[in-house]
Design an enzyme around this catalytic site. Structure first.
Site, PDB file in Angstrom:
ATOM      1  N   LYS A 100       0.863  -1.187   0.000  1.00  0.00           N
ATOM      2  CA  LYS A 100       0.000   0.000   0.000  1.00  0.00           C
ATOM      3  C   LYS A 100       0.897   1.234   0.000  1.00  0.00           C
ATOM      4  CE  LYS A 100      -3.224   2.818   2.582  1.00  0.00           C
ATOM      5  NZ  LYS A 100      -3.845   3.117   3.900  1.00  0.00           N
ATOM      6  N   ASN A 210      -9.229   1.039   9.847  1.00  0.00           N
ATOM      7  CA  ASN A 210      -8.268   0.895  10.937  1.00  0.00           C
ATOM      8  C   ASN A 210      -8.808   1.518  12.223  1.00  0.00           C
ATOM      9  OD1 ASN A 210      -4.675   1.563  11.374  1.00  0.00           O
ATOM     10  ND2 ASN A 210      -6.141   0.623  12.713  1.00  0.00           N
TER      11      ASN A 210
END
Length: 260
Positions: A100, A210
């Site tokens: 990422k 997250n």
């Protein structure tokens, strides 16, 4: 019925939820939440969470008995060269090239990405054989530029990182979906499970969450809720939303109604 699988680069996933590893109280809770979420990938900020030094407590050790894959990210990098160097070291240390890419332009307030540096890094990393999932703002033009640069997926923010504000511009997610052929993964700003369902109903291919999980009063329960929300949102999208109408429409037919 054929399984609804997510294809990113050469990899295939049955879960459309990706979770992050930051902000948990400890690695054990991180693992518990990951398992409850049903996610098959967990992002790891290499500069903040140890996965490369075997002499310190290592997140990799907690996941050895699972099938969850690590998705290293370049959080903390502020330009293309830093990110390129970081991922080269990660590939050498742990052999991971599924990454990422995250390059932050404003490190003080908004944590918005530097899209110019992100495009530069994507071009180099893609040519070097990395499968790049590129974090960006919610701009369909930039999403297309990232795809052209070699990104295997684009990850537009829903709102500023960690804000929990939810999707602030639903139209842009739809615009991005129309602009690119690679998967669109809504990333950043999700605050609760319903935000995840909305992202999927808008047509996103996947969701990354997250803080919404890690900062919840019960992270493991929120992880499970997010799993169900993503599944429900995806099914709702595939089922097709009813047409919106300006006026009421009776649920039951009026023709043939018995007279009283």
């Amino acid at each position: 019925m054929q399984k609804d699988l997510l294809q990113i680069g050469s990899k295939t996933f049955s879960s459309r939820l990706i979770i992050g590893s930051g902000k948990y109280k400890d690695f054990a809770t991180t693992k518990q939440a990951a398992l409850a979420s049903g996610a098959q990938m967990i992002t790891v900020a290499v500069r903040r969470v140890n996965i490369t030094n075997p002499n310190e407590e290592n997140l990799l050790d907690y996941f050895k008995d699972t099938s969850i894959e690590f998705l290293p990210n370049s959080a903390g990098c502020v330009n293309a060269q830093e990110a390129i160097t970081l991922f080269s070291l990660v590939r050498e240390a742990v052999g991971i090239d599924f990454i990422k890419l995250e390059i932050i332009g404003d490190t003080q307030k908004t944590l918005y990405p530097d899209v110019i540096e992100t495009i530069k890094a994507t071009e180099v990393l893609a040519k070097e054989g990395f499968c790049v999932l590129a974090y960006s703002n919610d701009d369909p033009i930039i999403a297309k530029r990232l795809e052209d640069a070699g990104a295997a997926a684009v990850m537009p923010l829903a709102a500023p990182i960690g804000s929990g504000l939810g999707i602030q511009n639903r139209y842009n997610i739809a615009f991005i979906k129309d602009a690119v052929r690679v998967p669109v993964i809504v990333d950043a700003g999700v605050g609760c499970a319903s935000d995840g369902a909305i992202a999927m109903e808008l047509g996103a291919d996947a969701l990354l969450s997250n803080t919404a999980i890690a900062a919840a009063k019960d992270p493991v329960m929120m992880a499970e809720a997010m799993k169900h929300a993503v599944i429900a949102g995806r099914q709702s999208f595939l089922a097709g939303r009813m047409e919106k109408k300006s006026f009421a429409s009776a649920s039951s037919p009026v023709f043939g109604m018995a007279k009283l």
